[in-house]
Design a protein around this motif. Structure first.
Motif, short mmCIF file in Angstrom:
data_model
loop_
_atom_site.label_atom_id
_atom_site.label_comp_id
_atom_site.label_asym_id
_atom_site.label_seq_id
_atom_site.Cartn_x
_atom_site.Cartn_y
_atom_site.Cartn_z
N GLY A 1 0.81 -1.22 0.00
CA GLY A 1 0.00 0.00 0.00
C GLY A 1 0.83 1.26 0.00
O GLY A 1 1.78 1.39 -0.76
N SER A 2 0.49 2.18 0.90
CA SER A 2 1.11 3.49 0.86
C SER A 2 2.58 3.45 1.28
O SER A 2 3.30 4.42 1.11
CB SER A 2 0.35 4.44 1.78
N GLY B 1 4.94 3.17 -7.98
CA GLY B 1 3.65 2.95 -8.62
C GLY B 1 2.75 2.03 -7.81
O GLY B 1 1.59 1.86 -8.12
N GLN C 1 1.13 -5.39 -5.33
CA GLN C 1 -0.03 -5.54 -4.46
C GLN C 1 -0.42 -6.99 -4.50
O GLN C 1 -0.96 -7.47 -5.49
CB GLN C 1 -1.17 -4.66 -4.97
N TRP C 2 -0.14 -7.66 -3.46
CA TRP C 2 -0.49 -9.07 -3.49
C TRP C 2 -1.86 -9.32 -2.86
O TRP C 2 -2.54 -10.24 -3.19
CB TRP C 2 0.55 -9.90 -2.74
#
Ligand SMILES: Nc1ncnc2c1ncn2[C@@H]1O[C@H](COP(=O)(O)OP(=O)(O)OP(=O)(O)O)[C@@H](O)[C@H]1O
Ligand SMILES: [Mg+2]
Lengths: 333, 473
Positions: free
Chosen positions: B305-306, B359, B363-364
């Motif tokens: 995430g962030s 980017g 993201q799993w």
């Protein structure tokens, strides 16, 4: 129609606007200067911000042929500049071998190695003169056997061309160095044919996603234009221009929704402007007038290209947040 | 294009028109402008200057924004140079009356600097003898807080007393103070941007100084911005800032480690603490107890995430610090660990990896798992866990398998020099996050969400060896 010789900044600005390309002076000025100076324009920016489109617009507003060199890993001179049509050469040589080998009148003594080979079989000279080997060699390395690739085509174009060298960052240093030479001289030497000098300096646009640093030398040769992501206002104007029949209200909803998806950090593949355009077109084609839950459910696959992303928005909470965002409402707590 | 000739010449003196240097024309002005750019480290070739002249001829001078855009396209080929270009353009193309004001302001600043340096020369003496220092040391001294300056003066007073009894100490005092000031400069002096080296031309120097000041003020702001909220437009500026800061720290590092190979380092802090803190104690030097060895850095980035953004910036900073061939290993993890060092060092791969990290393409969706990541680290890269290694974990502590992660970190801790945890969550909120407490037991945790934080932490790690701050356990 614009011409390079009489180009003015206001005329270029107007032409871009008339062609539907949305931009301000931050883009028009570098484009203008690059054409006025006859220098290549290197356009950098994230995917979908309108880099490639600049070359296309130029080709339309100048009514110039668009010559596109799409770069990829492993691209080499043969594919970019020219190569000899070797199948055709081979056929020609075979034909010569089959029906020839006999010198034409008066050419017997050139000593070009045309000594009796398979061709001597039927004795008498044939009705058509058969060239000596040296001539054959000259022939198969002539214009007729040349395969023009984009760079050469742009140089030899009878009208001034727009040369688009797309995604230059995908090639390697070696190719870049080669390109640098061509863009410095606008001429190439083909050993068998001599030097080809550009009839008209093409308007050159190179694009890059900055996936790697280009060489200093190449960058110094070019003017650099960096295109940023469009803000909501700009994207809205792009949609208005690119999607006929799109109602204002729906256009706004599309822009807001797309921005919500881009901001969602769980989305794997973020939609670009190209996807917004496709989405709006789809909605118009299917007669949706409102991005409600159902419209979203049915058309979201236009902007979400990854299976995981589609699954993500299959979740009613995410879908609802998106619907609210599209209508300019803050997400529910 | 020829029609554009109208625009220049007399050039309407409207507020948006661009004034050239009086009497120097296009070429003279642009040659001067380019020399300033070069002076500040932006490479500009002669051919580009000629292009700039040609660009001015077609664009004219009547519209300031257009001129700025046109010259940028011709002269600036690296996005991270844009902020510098912009500041210099604004300071350079000004009407004569503004130039006079610049010169006056510059003179004022110079006078203040001289005054500070004179006062420093006054203060920095041992008894009657001025210490043998350079101008830059006096500048650093002038930039210190009054409190710190007092501390140095008291130290010198004591040293003067002791020195009367033991004259051989005198030479050492010079070295000690010099070294102390070098340690403080320029980071602690709080000036993110050094004054440019003067060119010897009053008007160009004033312009340079003005541009650097503007830039410094802007950067000063950026230092404190949460890296997560840095937007696309600010990216080049942040990148430039990070590059500059990390390069500077790298210079300090190379000096430090070069010196330390020659002779045992004097531990200036301990020396001063011993001699001033207690007062009246005979002057003694303390040597660093441990040999200073440049640590090997092992960065373990949470990229879920962030966190990905922070990971990109921290990685960028570390690379600026050590260079691609430096002793730094970079891993990322979300549900499992992945080594990315090779991606980063494979020449062209760096920028791409930055983008890839930032980017958030990783993201799993199966949940962040530091426990699993560390298990993999032990299994596949155990050889990296050495006594000269400093492990940096970058994460908000939100992970599955907390117990396993804590256990493995503790085990790693017994093998490596130190484990630091960079946490972008504000320290004020740590109380409310239970996992924070768990990890603070096995790692020194630092709040790290801005460039400023990052710089401070790395400065500590790299220069002081062991950072202060909350102790383990
Ligand atoms: N400013 C703009 N005005 C009008 N249309 C635009 C603008 N920017 C982008 N578009 C449209 O968005 C689409 C994508 O643009 P384009 O192909 O030029 O992007 P790109 O920057 O080349 O992306 P990539 O890096 O993926 O090749 C095109 O259909 C183009 O018409
Ligand atoms: Mg493209």
């Amino acid at each position: 129609m614009l011409t390079v010789e009489s180009l003015t900044l206001p005329a270029l600005r107007e032409a871009f606007a008339a062609d539907g390309y949305v931009c301000g002076d931050e883009i028009i000025v570098p484009v203008y200067v690059s054409i006025a100076l006859g220098k290549p324009l290197l356009v950098e920016g994230q995917p979908g911000v309108g880099k490639t489109e600049i070359a296309k617009v130029l080709s339309r507003v100048f009514d110039a042929p668009l010559v596109r060199l799409q770069c990829y890993e492993g691209l080499d001179e043969n594919k970019a500049l020219y190569e000899w049509n070797y199948q055709k050469q081979l056929l020609r040589i075979q034909a010569w071998g089959a029906g020839a080998g006999r010198p034409r009148d008066g050419e017997a003594g050139v000593g070009s190695g045309s000594s009796g080979r398979s061709g001597d079989l039927d004795g008498a000279p044939g009705p058509t003169a058969v060239p000596a080997v040296s001539d054959l060699e000259a022939e198969v390395f002539s214009e007729e056997f040349l395969l023009e690739r984009p760079l050469l085509r742009a140089l030899r174009s009878r009208r001034r061309a727009v040369l688009l060298i797309d995604e230059i960052d995908r090639t390697d240093d070696e190719f870049e160095a080669f390109l640098f030479e061509i863009l410095s001289e606008f001429q190439v030497t083909i050993p068998e044919l001599g030097t080809v000098v550009a009839r008209h300096t093409p308007m050159v646009v190179l694009t890059s996603n900055r996936s790697r640093e280009l060489s200093d030398a190449l960058k110094r040769r070019c003017l650099l234009l960096y295109i940023d992501f469009p803000d909501a206002e700009k994207e809205l104007r792009i949609l208005r221009n690119k999607v006929p029949g799109l109602r204002e209200e729906l256009a706004r909803q599309v822009v807001l929704a797309v921005r919500q998806v881009r901001a969602n950090e769980r989305v794997r593949k973020k939609p670009s402007v190209a996807e917004s355009i496709d989405w709006a077109r789809t909605l118009v084609a299917l007669n949706w007038t409102e991005l409600d839950g159902e419209a979203l459910a049915r058309t979201l696959n236009v902007i979400l290209k990854h299976k995981d992303d589609l699954e993500l928005y299959a979740d009613p909470a995410e879908a609802d947040a998106l619907r609210l965002a599209a209508h300019g409402e803050p997400p529910a707590p | 294009m020829t029609g554009h000739g109208r625009a220049f010449g007399a050039g309407p003196a409207g507020s948006r028109a661009v004034p050239l240097i009086a009497g120097r024309g296009f070429e003279g002005s642009l040659v001067a402008f380019a020399s300033l750019l070069r002076h500040l480290g932006v490479g500009v070739s002669t051919a580009e200057v000629m292009d700039a002249v040609a660009a001015l001829r077609v664009v004219g001078l009547s519209d300031r924004a257009q001129v700025k855009t046109a010259l940028q396209a011709v002269l600036v080929k690296d996005l991270s140079d844009v902020p510098l270009y912009s500041a210099l353009f604004d300071a350079f193309f000004v009407p004569p009356e503004e130039r006079r004001r610049q010169i006056a302001r510059h003179a004022q600043r110079a006078a203040a600097a001289r005054e500070g340096s004179d006062r420093a020369a006054q203060d920095l003496r041992l008894g009657d003898r001025p210490l043998s220092l350079e101008e830059r040391h006096r500048r650093t001294y002038a930039g210190l807080s009054e409190e710190e300056r007092q501390r140095i003066r008291r130290f010198l007073d004591r040293a003067a007393e002791d020195g009367r009894r033991q004259p051989s100490l005198e030479a050492i005092v010079d070295r000690v103070v010099r070294r102390y000031l070098e340690d403080r400069s320029p980071l602690s002096a709080g000036r993110p941007h050094r004054e440019p080296v003067p060119l010897g031309d009053e008007s160009l120097d004033a312009c340079l100084s003005e541009a650097c000041l503007t830039l410094a003020e802007k950067e000063e702001g950026l230092r404190f911005v949460d890296l997560e909220s840095v937007d696309e437009a600010q990216l080049p500026q942040v990148e430039a800032l990070i590059r500059r800061l990390s390069r500077r720290l790298a210079t300090m590092l190379s000096r430090r480690y070069r010196l330390s190979r020659r002779r045992p380092a004097i531990d200036i802090r301990r020396t001063i603490r011993k001699n001033i803190g207690t007062g009246g104690v005979p002057f003694r030097l303390s040597h660093r107890s441990k040999k200073v060895r440049k640590p090997r850095l092992l960065l373990v980035n949470d990229v879920s995430g962030s966190m990905a953004r922070y990971a990109a910036f921290v990685t960028m900073f570390l690379y600026g610090l050590t260079g691609p061939a430096g002793r730094v290993e970079v891993f990322i993890f979300s549900e499992d660990l992945e080594r990315v060092t090779d991606r980063l060092t494979s020449g062209s791969g760096f920028r791409e990896t930055m983008r890839w990290l930032m980017g958030g393409t990783r993201q799993w969706g199966r949940g962040t798992n530091l426990g699993q990541a560390l298990r993999t680290l032990f299994r596949d890269h155990e050889e990296l866990l050495t006594p000269s290694t400093v492990v940096l974990v970058l994460s908000d502590t939100k992970t599955l398998a907390v117990d396993e992660a804590v256990g493995r970190l503790a085990e790693a801790g017994s093998r490596v020099r130190d484990i630091l945890w960079l946490n972008p969550v504000p320290a004020a909120e740590w109380e409310r996050v239970p996992t924070v407490a768990a990890f603070r037991g096995v790692a020194r945790m630092y709040e790290c969400s801005t460039v400023q934080h990052l710089e401070r932490i790395l400065h500590e790690v790299m220069l002081r060896g062991t950072p202060g701050g909350p102790l383990r356990g």
